[in-house]
Design a protein around this motif. Structure first.
Motif, PDB file in Angstrom:
ATOM      1  N   LEU A   1       0.827  -1.208   0.000  1.00  0.00           N
ATOM      2  CA  LEU A   1       0.000   0.000   0.000  1.00  0.00           C
ATOM      3  C   LEU A   1       0.859   1.255   0.000  1.00  0.00           C
ATOM      4  O   LEU A   1       0.478   2.280  -0.602  1.00  0.00           O
ATOM      5  CB  LEU A   1      -0.928  -0.010   1.212  1.00  0.00           C
ATOM      6  CG  LEU A   1      -1.969  -1.135   1.242  1.00  0.00           C
ATOM      7  CD1 LEU A   1      -2.799  -1.063   2.524  1.00  0.00           C
ATOM      8  CD2 LEU A   1      -2.891  -1.047   0.014  1.00  0.00           C
ATOM      9  N   ALA A   2       2.019   1.184   0.662  1.00  0.00           N
ATOM     10  CA  ALA A   2       2.928   2.334   0.665  1.00  0.00           C
ATOM     11  C   ALA A   2       3.432   2.622  -0.747  1.00  0.00           C
ATOM     12  O   ALA A   2       3.569   3.783  -1.152  1.00  0.00           O
ATOM     13  CB  ALA A   2       4.095   2.073   1.611  1.00  0.00           C
ATOM     14  N   ALA A   3       3.710   1.559  -1.496  1.00  0.00           N
ATOM     15  CA  ALA A   3       4.166   1.732  -2.884  1.00  0.00           C
ATOM     16  C   ALA A   3       3.073   2.382  -3.735  1.00  0.00           C
ATOM     17  O   ALA A   3       3.349   3.258  -4.580  1.00  0.00           O
ATOM     18  CB  ALA A   3       4.575   0.385  -3.471  1.00  0.00           C
ATOM     19  N   GLU A   4       1.818   1.957  -3.517  1.00  0.00           N
ATOM     20  CA  GLU A   4       0.699   2.559  -4.248  1.00  0.00           C
ATOM     21  C   GLU A   4       0.553   4.038  -3.900  1.00  0.00           C
ATOM     22  O   GLU A   4       0.348   4.892  -4.783  1.00  0.00           O
ATOM     23  CB  GLU A   4      -0.603   1.826  -3.911  1.00  0.00           C
ATOM     24  CG  GLU A   4      -0.714   0.439  -4.505  1.00  0.00           C
ATOM     25  CD  GLU A   4      -2.064  -0.189  -4.181  1.00  0.00           C
ATOM     26  OE1 GLU A   4      -3.046   0.566  -4.025  1.00  0.00           O
ATOM     27  OE2 GLU A   4      -2.126  -1.426  -4.077  1.00  0.00           O
ATOM     28  N   ALA A   5       0.622   4.341  -2.599  1.00  0.00           N
ATOM     29  CA  ALA A   5       0.500   5.743  -2.161  1.00  0.00           C
ATOM     30  C   ALA A   5       1.624   6.591  -2.722  1.00  0.00           C
ATOM     31  O   ALA A   5       1.409   7.746  -3.148  1.00  0.00           O
ATOM     32  CB  ALA A   5       0.500   5.798  -0.631  1.00  0.00           C
ATOM     33  N   LEU A   6       2.836   6.046  -2.774  1.00  0.00           N
ATOM     34  CA  LEU A   6       3.987   6.777  -3.302  1.00  0.00           C
ATOM     35  C   LEU A   6       3.800   7.085  -4.786  1.00  0.00           C
ATOM     36  O   LEU A   6       4.066   8.211  -5.240  1.00  0.00           O
ATOM     37  CB  LEU A   6       5.265   5.960  -3.065  1.00  0.00           C
ATOM     38  CG  LEU A   6       6.550   6.560  -3.631  1.00  0.00           C
ATOM     39  CD1 LEU A   6       6.864   7.901  -2.962  1.00  0.00           C
ATOM     40  CD2 LEU A   6       7.728   5.587  -3.440  1.00  0.00           C
ATOM     41  N   ASP A   7       3.336   6.099  -5.565  1.00  0.00           N
ATOM     42  CA  ASP A   7       3.101   6.324  -6.992  1.00  0.00           C
ATOM     43  C   ASP A   7       2.085   7.446  -7.197  1.00  0.00           C
ATOM     44  O   ASP A   7       2.249   8.300  -8.086  1.00  0.00           O
ATOM     45  CB  ASP A   7       2.597   5.033  -7.652  1.00  0.00           C
ATOM     46  CG  ASP A   7       3.704   3.999  -7.817  1.00  0.00           C
ATOM     47  OD1 ASP A   7       4.888   4.388  -7.717  1.00  0.00           O
ATOM     48  OD2 ASP A   7       3.381   2.818  -8.028  1.00  0.00           O
TER      49      ASP A   7
END
Length: 505
Positions: free
Chosen positions: A486-492
């Motif tokens: 989820l952190a990767a999604e938020a970062l994108d």
């Protein structure tokens, strides 16, 4: 009791066969079982389950001559006085009158490793049957090992000669006995019996030492006095050698006589609640290790190697299944159709990983400090381990957090559950997207990261490289609490807001 009582001519059972898997009795073999299979091994396991690439070569059969009840006798010990070179005989009556079961193998074992494998297989069967706890170091299971050697003659197959080892009793396996002639090489030497071995390592070490000693003695005696005579020996753990106790007599020297005070054991239908012996065994005989291993593979879709590790002890099987049940019920997949769902299978796989790898490692560390830990005495039981797996399954905890929580449960908190410990320690997985996006904006806008942000905006290879950089910073800032995916999604999402054209360059 100055004499031993045995069933001798009327044992409880006889003429049986023990199916033994190679490697279960040696450290090297058990290590191979616990190694995680690579893709090639997993493919082979799948083929084996489908009936291809038969695994018959990894098993061998050991003949069982008899299974009989005995009453132990007193133990004598001879002590030598070094000052005047006199000897004193001491008698220990502590074990006199203790009942025991003796399992006599036929002489079909051909190596020290096979002997250890056979003993370990018997130990597991007895533990699963509830007959004994199988602790050899406590004397609850002892081995008397018979060893003899034979030259390999021209035209004789190698597996018919070599060193022969077979746990057995004092009156069996005379080479002149026609009953055993088919199991032994044509020129087998006199056997030596090594008494009261109490570990698998002692079984291997004594068998190998005896084979070498007997070969040397036979070669030295050739042309002089024939092969070495029959004798009884004991194993010295300090020197790793066997030591002679006495000459071994034949069956006639044991002076067998009927015990007039003991009636015969008759297993008729009246004794067996109106059932035949086969019916009685089918109803009351517990699950065997092999049956448990196959059942775990089918019910929980476990790899053969994992199932083999879980079935080393019956208590571990119970702990595994209880842990899966607790985790499934806490997550809500414990219904009647639960076991057939993919989610249930994932839970079962996760439990096996945490039990076989993480919890077993904690047990082993304690054993290295001299403590004996088992599934029954573990500070982390099935209930708490199941809750831990459930907490990771529903994203309350990440895997790194789970490892920290397990350590706390095991070493510091004997009663608190994993969720309570995580809350007390401030360990929680951040899954809220708004919270994650705010964390991402804070990291990206930090002055110390201006250079990296400009690199990201330049596009090309820098997009992927700098995304990894920022994600690492986010995980560090959250102390590992941010959900990685989820952190990767938020970062994108945040990077697309800050530099919308970077990915197209």
């Amino acid at each position: 009791h100055g004499y031993q009582i045995t069933q001798q001519r009327w044992p409880l059972g006889g003429s049986g066969t023990l199916r033994v898997k190679r490697g279960v009795g040696t450290a090297e073999g058990r290590h191979q079982q616990k190694k995680k299979g690579n893709k090639k091994n997993k493919k082979k396991d799948k083929q084996d389950k489908e009936g291809n690439n038969s695994d018959e070569g990894s098993y061998f059969d050991v003949g069982i001559d008899r299974v009989q009840v005995e009453i132990d006798t007193a133990k004598t010990t001879t002590v030598t006085n070094g000052n005047n070179n006199t000897t004193t005989s001491l008698i220990d009556l502590n074990r006199a009158g203790a009942p025991l079961i003796e399992i006599v193998f036929q002489p079909t074992i051909r190596s020290s490793s096979e002997a250890a494998d056979a003993v370990e297989t018997v130990r597991k069967v007895l533990k699963f049957a509830g007959t004994c706890d199988g602790r050899m170091e406590s004397g609850n299971l002892r081995v008397d090992l018979n060893v003899s050697v034979a030259k390999i003659l021209d035209g004789e197959e190698e597996n018919g000669g070599g060193n022969e080892t077979a746990p057995g009793n004092d009156d069996a396996f005379d080479p002149a006995n026609e009953m055993y002639a088919s199991h032994l090489p044509s020129n087998v030497g006199q056997r030596t019996e090594v008494k009261n071995l109490n570990s698998l390592r002692q079984v291997v070490a004594s068998a190998e030492y005896e084979a070498v000693r007997q070969v040397a003695a036979t070669e030295a005696a050739e042309g002089v006095a024939g092969s070495p005579g029959r004798e009884t020996r004991t194993f010295d753990p300090k020197t790793q050698r066997t030591v002679r106790i006495r000459d071994k007599g034949g069956a006639v020297d044991y002076r067998f006589m009927p015990e007039p005070d003991l009636p015969p054991v008759v297993l008729n239908e009246r004794v067996l609640d109106g059932m035949t012996l086969d019916e009685y065994l089918c109803k009351y005989l517990p699950e065997s290790p092999d049956m448990a291993m196959k059942r775990l593979g089918v019910e929980y879709a476990l790899d053969d190697k994992v199932a083999a590790v879980l079935t080393t002890e019956p208590e571990i099987v119970r702990m595994y299944e209880d842990t899966v049940r607790v985790a499934a019920e806490e997550i809500g997949t414990g219904g009647s159709d639960g076991k057939n769902s993919k989610e249930y299978r994932r839970i079962a796989s996760s439990v096996s990983n945490w039990l076989c790898n993480d919890l077993f490692a904690l047990w082993k560390a304690e054993e290295g400090n001299g403590s004996i830990v088992s599934a029954e005495t573990s500070p982390v039981d099935a209930s708490r381990l199941g809750s831990l797996v459930a907490a990771m399954h529903d994203n309350t905890l990440s895997t790194p957090m789970g490892k920290k929580v397990l350590s706390v449960m095991y070493n510091e908190e004997p009663s608190l559950g994993p969720r309570e410990i995580a809350e007390f320690k401030g360990w929680r997985v951040i899954t809220d997207m708004e919270e994650l996006q705010k964390l991402c904006r804070d990291i990206i806008c930090e002055k110390s990261n201006e250079k990296q942000l400009e690199q990201y905006k330049s596009g090309g290879r820098n997009v992927k490289k700098m995304s990894k950089f920022f994600l690492g910073k986010i995980m560090a800032a959250s102390r590992g609490n941010a959900h990685p995916g989820l952190a990767a999604e938020a970062l994108d999402h945040v990077l697309d807001e800050v530099a919308p054209d970077a990915r197209g360059r």
